[in-house]
Write a protein that holds these residues in place. Structure first.
Motif, PDB file in Angstrom:
ATOM      1  N   ILE A  72       0.849  -1.198   0.000  1.00 17.61           N
ATOM      2  CA  ILE A  72       0.000   0.000   0.000  1.00 17.61           C
ATOM      3  C   ILE A  72       0.882   1.244   0.000  1.00 17.61           C
ATOM      4  N   ARG A  73       1.879   1.264   0.877  1.00 14.78           N
ATOM      5  CA  ARG A  73       2.777   2.427   0.961  1.00 14.78           C
ATOM      6  C   ARG A  73       3.432   2.714  -0.385  1.00 14.78           C
ATOM      7  N   SER A  74       3.877   1.687  -1.063  1.00 17.85           N
ATOM      8  CA  SER A  74       4.535   1.864  -2.356  1.00 17.85           C
ATOM      9  C   SER A  74       3.580   2.445  -3.396  1.00 17.85           C
ATOM     10  N   ALA A  75       2.376   1.902  -3.456  1.00 16.99           N
ATOM     11  CA  ALA A  75       1.389   2.381  -4.427  1.00 16.99           C
ATOM     12  C   ALA A  75       0.984   3.825  -4.136  1.00 16.99           C
ATOM     13  N   VAL A  76       0.771   4.149  -2.871  1.00 19.80           N
ATOM     14  CA  VAL A  76       0.381   5.510  -2.487  1.00 19.80           C
ATOM     15  C   VAL A  76       1.524   6.475  -2.765  1.00 19.80           C
ATOM     16  N   ARG A  77       2.744   6.087  -2.443  1.00 19.92           N
ATOM     17  CA  ARG A  77       3.895   6.952  -2.700  1.00 19.92           C
ATOM     18  C   ARG A  77       4.052   7.207  -4.205  1.00 19.92           C
ATOM     19  N   ASP A  78       3.804   6.179  -5.029  1.00 18.45           N
ATOM     20  CA  ASP A  78       3.881   6.347  -6.487  1.00 18.45           C
ATOM     21  C   ASP A  78       2.870   7.380  -6.987  1.00 18.45           C
ATOM     22  N   LEU A  79       1.699   7.433  -6.361  1.00 17.93           N
ATOM     23  CA  LEU A  79       0.654   8.380  -6.774  1.00 17.93           C
ATOM     24  C   LEU A  79       0.854   9.789  -6.208  1.00 17.93           C
ATOM     25  N   ALA A  80       1.591   9.903  -5.141  1.00 20.08           N
ATOM     26  CA  ALA A  80       1.661  11.162  -4.389  1.00 20.08           C
ATOM     27  C   ALA A  80       2.031  12.369  -5.240  1.00 20.08           C
ATOM     28  N   SER A  81       2.935  12.206  -6.174  1.00 22.45           N
ATOM     29  CA  SER A  81       3.398  13.362  -6.952  1.00 22.45           C
ATOM     30  C   SER A  81       2.328  13.946  -7.871  1.00 22.45           C
ATOM     31  N   VAL A  82       1.303  13.178  -8.192  1.00 22.51           N
ATOM     32  CA  VAL A  82       0.250  13.681  -9.087  1.00 22.51           C
ATOM     33  C   VAL A  82      -1.043  14.025  -8.346  1.00 22.51           C
ATOM     34  N   LEU A  83      -1.024  13.955  -7.045  1.00 15.94           N
ATOM     35  CA  LEU A  83      -2.212  14.284  -6.253  1.00 15.94           C
ATOM     36  C   LEU A  83      -2.292  15.786  -6.006  1.00 15.94           C
ATOM     37  N   VAL A  84      -3.512  16.266  -5.796  1.00 14.35           N
ATOM     38  CA  VAL A  84      -3.674  17.665  -5.401  1.00 14.35           C
ATOM     39  C   VAL A  84      -3.037  17.824  -4.018  1.00 14.35           C
ATOM     40  N   PRO A  85      -2.616  19.028  -3.668  1.00 17.37           N
ATOM     41  CA  PRO A  85      -1.842  19.212  -2.428  1.00 17.37           C
ATOM     42  C   PRO A  85      -2.475  18.620  -1.160  1.00 17.37           C
ATOM     43  N   ILE A  86      -3.766  18.797  -0.966  1.00 18.12           N
ATOM     44  CA  ILE A  86      -4.368  18.279   0.273  1.00 18.12           C
ATOM     45  C   ILE A  86      -4.350  16.749   0.319  1.00 18.12           C
TER      46      ILE A  86
END
Length: 131
Positions: free
Chosen positions: A48-62
């Motif tokens: 889960i941590r890996s998948a979420v970290r991979d997405l983090a750069s394209v998420l809106v700031p909040i």
């Protein structure tokens, strides 16, 4: 074979991991599902941590802040604790109008004839017992 050997069935705990992406924030229509098993809580939470970290750069700031706070802070620690207690855990976030949910559920692996028996899941996604 002795009677005590026949009655012993090797049972271990494994972790059923799912990632479900819904087409909208209302989580009413599934766009994608991926499922796997993990051998231990650390492996399940690491996925889960890996998948979420991979997405983090394209998420809106909040959402980025919330995601990284879960990944690097108390959220993943709480998830690990829940799994060690035999409880399910999960994390969810919004991304470009979609809703993504990661869940992990402990289940018992019963080995029969050298093969694993996987859990039977109902349409709601919770394990069924004896059905």
């Amino acid at each position: 074979m002795r009677e005590s050997e026949e009655a012993t069935v090797p049972v271990t705990t494994a972790y059923w991991c799912e990632r479900v992406t819904y087409r909208s924030m209302e989580a009413d229509e599934v766009a994608d599902v991926s499922r796997s098993t993990a051998a231990d809580p650390a492996e399940a939470v690491r996925r889960i941590r890996s998948a979420v970290r991979d997405l983090a750069s394209v998420l809106v700031p909040i959402e980025r802040y919330r995601a990284l706070s879960w990944v690097d802070g108390g959220g993943c620690i709480g998830a690990m604790g829940a799994l060690h207690r035999g409880e399910p855990c999960g994390f969810s976030l919004s991304h470009r109008g979609t809703w993504i949910e990661w869940t992990v559920r402990p289940y018992l692996v019963i080995r029969v004839g050298g093969r694993h028996l996987l859990p039977v899941l109902s349409h709601e996604g919770s394990a069924r017992r004896g059905e």
